[in-house]
Scaffold this motif. Structure first.
Motif, PDB file in Angstrom:
ATOM      1  N   ASP A  18      -4.608 -82.795  67.969  1.00 52.78           N
ATOM      2  CA  ASP A  18      -5.982 -82.579  67.483  1.00 52.78           C
ATOM      3  C   ASP A  18      -5.944 -81.904  66.118  1.00 52.78           C
ATOM      4  O   ASP A  18      -6.756 -82.196  65.238  1.00 52.78           O
ATOM      5  CB  ASP A  18      -6.762 -81.681  68.452  1.00 52.78           C
ATOM      6  N   LYS A  51      -5.905 -85.607  64.401  1.00 52.68           N
ATOM      7  CA  LYS A  51      -7.315 -85.814  64.043  1.00 52.68           C
ATOM      8  C   LYS A  51      -7.656 -85.028  62.791  1.00 52.68           C
ATOM      9  O   LYS A  51      -8.455 -85.458  61.970  1.00 52.68           O
ATOM     10  CB  LYS A  51      -8.228 -85.385  65.193  1.00 52.68           C
ATOM     11  N   MET A  99      -7.612 -77.045  71.858  1.00 50.70           N
ATOM     12  CA  MET A  99      -7.076 -78.218  71.153  1.00 50.70           C
ATOM     13  C   MET A  99      -5.560 -78.316  71.323  1.00 50.70           C
ATOM     14  O   MET A  99      -4.907 -77.322  71.633  1.00 50.70           O
ATOM     15  CB  MET A  99      -7.365 -78.095  69.662  1.00 50.70           C
TER      16      MET A  99
END
Lengths: 685, 309
Positions: B23, B45, B93
């Motif tokens: 993440d 991400k 995360m």
């Protein structure tokens, strides 16, 4: 004590020794009350003990600590021992406080000052109480008296957290808990951005209050001075040092302070009283330890000899009672050359190495003569023949030096060579010990020997325990490090140092060079400033070396310079001062009187520990005056690019063709060679 | 024993796709090829570059993409400022940190900060160089302030007695740093941990050559070994060293100085956070104002460590 591989000089720092070992290996300086006579632990006047790294400050302060007082105690109780000594030493090493965490982290300077002062109060209070607890125990103090004492100490606090302690051990634990709370807040401040510390004792209430109370409950301490031995002050910030100096100023009986710091370690002499400086003489006295030892070379030599002898007898010979015997024989444990002013033993290699061929210094002279004087080859041969003393190469070098002087004075070299031959013969046969030639020899023979060794492919010679003691320059650790390396090399060379035979010349030379490298590298551990100082000292040493190994050196045994510091840039002055504080340079007291203006210039000697790195002399004789341009080019980072050119100009007159008039750079002070120049009726250049 | 050694590590092949995606990925930027290649290789991400001020990068030199910069040199201030802009749900995360380019005190505090933010597990990446540019003469840092201080977040509650202090140094190439640290704790016994196996075959010898220059400062005390690329074995070795020293003669105050490879620095951090926090132990470091932007050549192995906090 760990003496790995049996090197008796492996441990060079006071902090390597346990308390018992400090006592066991204690060596005092001879005469006048010794080291304690200097430190004066029973004097109420506070003292600042300053010295370079390895001067023995920590050793001396630890020797006065309560822990060592206990070790020294022969009979009776520890209370009796303290009573007899007249003082109790409370030893604090500033490094242990990790004081640099009391800064920044989003808090103001004022807040950190308050927190730090409170922390010191608790820290010193805890140290003191640990000692007092032992005194109570040795006195067999009753629990009720102990309780009264504890309550009296608790009354010093402005506020109390939790249960009131009843025993001394609980009181100590209480202070420790309060300190741990401060630690927790300080350590977490960076993350939390808050600092919640409740200050429960005002400044100096515990530090001065606890001793006053202790005396009430231990009457035997009524004439005892409580001496706070605060060591390594250089680990404190400027603000923190202000606080310590405030304690000195505000001290109350029965307390006093001895504060130890490196020469470069004092950041301020201000106090918290409107930033007023603490007054030397009236409010404290200074003990510049290594400076004092340097000023009494004979006393220092005896001390250093005993120091070395103590290590050898205890750790090599395993006979601690042999110290005096070893001290008496120490010089003979190191190989040396026989005493001979002509250095025949040191230079005998020249006779064999150059048998059947010309010696290198005559070869060089011939080249220079043919190049610059427009003379002919057979003329050179005639000159050289006058200068030859085949069995004493050192005299040949001195003869060359005298001839170079004549060359620089535009005298007739053929006439001069005849004169030199006669003067040399007279001197060699002892017929003219007071002549001009004799004076030249006296001044320059060591330099000529150094040149001769270099020109014939030999290392310079730094040998003999007297040399090592002198090189240490009043800093005993330097001597120990020198000997440590020498011992290593001696073992490596399959010798049995101090047990059988002597330490060879090679081992001494190799060890000394390694010690010099260590000393030089050590300077760079002081951040970027240290790095620049290394470069500056290198430039200075190169200047000295150029002079020493020139054909006509302006000064003899050059390792010292003088300069008018008022004319230097601010930055250069700062680095010059730092070099002195880091003991790379040693300031010479009384300076140097300028011949022309009668002004007294500052004078600095290159630390003798560095001399082997650049083949320089270790004994100070002549000093070369340097103008502000050249000193700035050495010590000011913004001016260093001028150094090569200024160096070239400065030494131009010392090599053929010996220009009579040197161009003196604009802004330089008067460049005149000193009184050590040759006085042979020649014109000086 | 081997409390940390169960930590999981795996080698990643720079030539193939990496299985993990994260993440949130963060890396400290410097000019070395290995840092840049790994950043490009990682799939996440959100990818963020940290610009450590000690590298003295101008804004015109910043890499493309999400960049965090600050002129705050103190590791706590720097990381806290980054943290104030980091996702609020960082603890939920999957986080990956390339530790290769971090300045050591910043890396130490970063790990502690993640833990204090509730991150219980993250992946750390480290890429080994093929060699250092000037081998044993490589200079990593300069403009040393002369100050050796405790690293923020790794400050202990020390005792007044300093008779049995112990300094454990993870010795790296920089002999001046080593000497500086050793002199700052002059009173302490000293133990060294050297990186063996080293990152590359000849680096152990290069390291030994540098350490020898600081011999007068560090002394000739005991030397232990831990792989330069393994934070978990490093932490275990520290545990073993401290236990042995404690049993033998006690320890009044413990000081740790991780001057060596970043994986070993990570190991020191893990050991401290698990075993030393709140006690008379601190991590200390010689502070420098400047670090070289590029000291290494090439990229050899890439390691991925699963760090449990």
């Amino acid at each position: 004590m760990n003496t790995e591989f049996g090197n008796p000089f492996n441990l060079t720092k006071a902090n390597d020794f346990s308390d018992t070992e400090i006592q066991e290996f204690w060596v005092d300086i001879p005469g006048e009350g010794g080291l304690l006579g200097l430190l004066k632990p029973t004097s109420p006047m506070p003292m600042l003990v300053l010295g370079g790294k390895g001067s023995g400050k920590t050793h001396l302060m630890r020797f006065c600590s309560f822990e060592l007082q206990k070790v020294r105690m022969k009979e009776g109780s520890v209370l009796d021992a303290v009573h007899q000594d007249g003082y109790m030493g409370i030893y604090l090493r500033c490094e242990g406080l990790n004081a640099n965490r009391f800064a920044n982290k989003g808090q103001s300077l004022e807040v950190w000052n308050d927190v730090f002062q409170y922390y010191m109060e608790l820290f010193l209070g805890e140290l003191l109480l640990r000692n007092v607890a032992q005194l109570f125990e040795s006195n067999g103090t009753s629990p009720s008296i102990e309780l009264e004492f504890v309550y009296a100490v608790m009354s010093l606090f402005d506020s109390i957290d939790g249960e009131r302690p009843c025993r001394l051990t609980d009181l100590i634990a209480y202070l420790r808990r309060l300190r741990a709370e401060v630690d927790g807040e300080v350590n977490n401040c960076a993350l939390r951005k808050t600092l919640n510390v409740t200050i429960r004792a005002s400044r100096s209430t515990l530090i001065f209050g606890i001793p006053a109370i202790a005396i009430r409950y231990l009457p035997k301490l009524s004439n005892t001075l409580f001496v706070y031995l605060i060591d390594e002050l250089e680990n404190f910030s400027s603000e923190q040092q202000k606080y310590v100096f405030t304690l000195l100023r505000e001290r109350k009986a029965p307390c006093s302070f001895k504060v130890g710091a490196r020469l470069y370690g004092i950041k301020t002499y201000q106090t918290l009283s409107g930033d007023e400086e603490i007054k030397e003489g009236a409010e404290y006295e200074k003990l510049p330890l290594d400076e004092l030892l340097r000023e009494e070379p004979e006393r220092y030599k005896r001390f250093a000899t005993s120091l070395v002898a103590a290590r050898i007898s205890a750790l090599v010979l395993r006979r601690p009672d042999f110290v005096d015997k070893v001290a008496g024989e120490l010089e003979g444990m190191f190989a040396q050359y026989p005493v001979d002013k002509f250095a025949r033993e040191q230079t005998k290699h020249v006779l064999t190495k150059y048998e059947g061929r010309e010696r290198p210094y005559f070869e060089q002279f011939a080249r220079d003569f043919l190049k610059y004087s427009k003379g002919a080859g057979d003329e050179v041969a005639l000159l050289v023949d006058r200068l030859r003393v085949p069995t004493i190469p050192l005299l040949e070098k001195v003869n060359l030096l005298v001839l170079f002087q004549a060359w620089a004075g535009n005298l007739d070299l053929r006439v001069k060579a005849v004169e030199v031959e006669r003067m040399c013969a007279d001197f060699k046969d002892g017929r003219s010990s007071e002549s001009d030639y004799a004076r030249v020899f006296s001044h320059f023979s060591s330099d000529m020997l150094a040149q001769l060794l270099r020109q014939t492919g030999r290392d310079q010679e730094y040998v003999g325990v007297d040399s090592f003691i002198h090189m240490s320059m009043g800093l005993p650790r330097n001597l120990l490090i020198c000997l440590k390396h020498i011992y290593h090399w001696s073992l490596f060379n399959s010798e049995r140092p101090f047990q059988k035979g002597v330490v060879s010349l090679d081992s001494q030379k190799q060890g000394v060079r390694q010690a010099a490298e260590w000393f030089f590298r050590d300077a760079s551990t002081k951040g970027e400033e240290g790095r620049f100082l290394q470069e500056a000292i290198t430039r200075l040493a190169e200047l000295f070396r150029e002079v020493r190994f020139s054909e006509k050196p302006a000064e003899c045994s050059l390792c010292t310079f003088s300069t008018d510091t008022a004319k230097l840039s601010e930055v250069a002055n700062r680095y010059l001062s730092l070099a002195e504080k880091y003991s790379l340079l040693i300031g010479v007291r009384d300076g140097q009187k300028d011949r022309n203006s009668m002004r007294v210039d500052a004078k600095y000697q290159l630390n003798s520990m560095l001399a082997p790195r650049w083949d320089l002399p270790i004994f100070r004789r002549g000093a070369i005056p340097l103008g502000n341009d050249l000193v700035n080019a050495i010590f000011d980072p913004s001016k260093v690019e001028r150094f090569p050119e200024l160096l070239r100009q400065r030494v131009a007159g010392m090599a053929p063709p010996f220009k009579v008039k040197q161009r003196v750079p604009k802004g330089d002070s008067i460049q005149s060679d000193s009184e050590n120049n040759l006085q042979l009726g020649f014109e000086n250049v | 024993m081997f409390e940390f050694g169960i930590g999981y590590k795996e080698r990643l092949d720079i030539g193939v796709e990496w299985p993990h995606q994260w993440d949130y990925f963060v890396s400290a930027f410097n000019a070395s090829e290995r840092v840049k290649r790994v950043f490009d290789k990682v799939t996440a991400k959100k990818k963020v570059w940290l610009m450590c001020p000690q590298y003295l990068y101008e804004s015109t030199e910043y890499p493309v993409g999400d960049v965090f910069s600050s002129d705050k040199r103190n590791e706590a201030d720097f990381v806290a400022e980054w943290g104030s802009g980091a996702p609020a749900d960082l603890d939920a995360m999957s986080v990956c940190v390339d530790i290769t380019g971090f300045i050591r005190p910043t890396l130490l505090f970063f790990v502690k900060y993640l833990r204090d933010r509730g991150v219980r597990r993250f992946h750390a990446l480290y890429s080994e160089p093929t060699s250092y540019k000037k081998k044993e003469l490589t200079e990593f840092s300069s403009a040393h302030t002369g100050e050796v201080r405790q690293v923020a977040g790794f400050e202990g509650i020390h005792t007044t007695s300093t008779d049995n202090d112990l300094l454990i140094v993870g010795s790296g190439y920089d002999s001046e740093e080593l000497a500086r640290v050793a002199y700052s704790k002059d009173t302490a016994r000293k133990i060294q941990i050297l990186g063996l196996p080293s990152l590359r075959a000849d680096m152990y010898q290069e390291n030994e050559l540098r350490v020898a220059l600081a011999e007068d400062a560090i002394g000739s005390g005991k030397v232990f070994f831990a792989p330069a690329y393994d934070p978990f074995v490093t932490a275990d070795t520290l545990d073993e060293v401290v236990r042995e020293a404690s049993n033998k003669s006690g320890i009044s105050n413990l000081y740790l100085a991780p001057l060596s490879s970043k994986p070993q620095v990570l190991g020191f951090a893990l050991y401290y956070l698990k075993k030393c926090a709140g006690g008379p132990a601190s991590v200390i470091f010689p502070i420098a104002n400047r670090y070289a932007k590029e000291t290494s050549v090439g990229i050899a192995r890439v390691w991925q460590y699963t760090v449990e906090l």
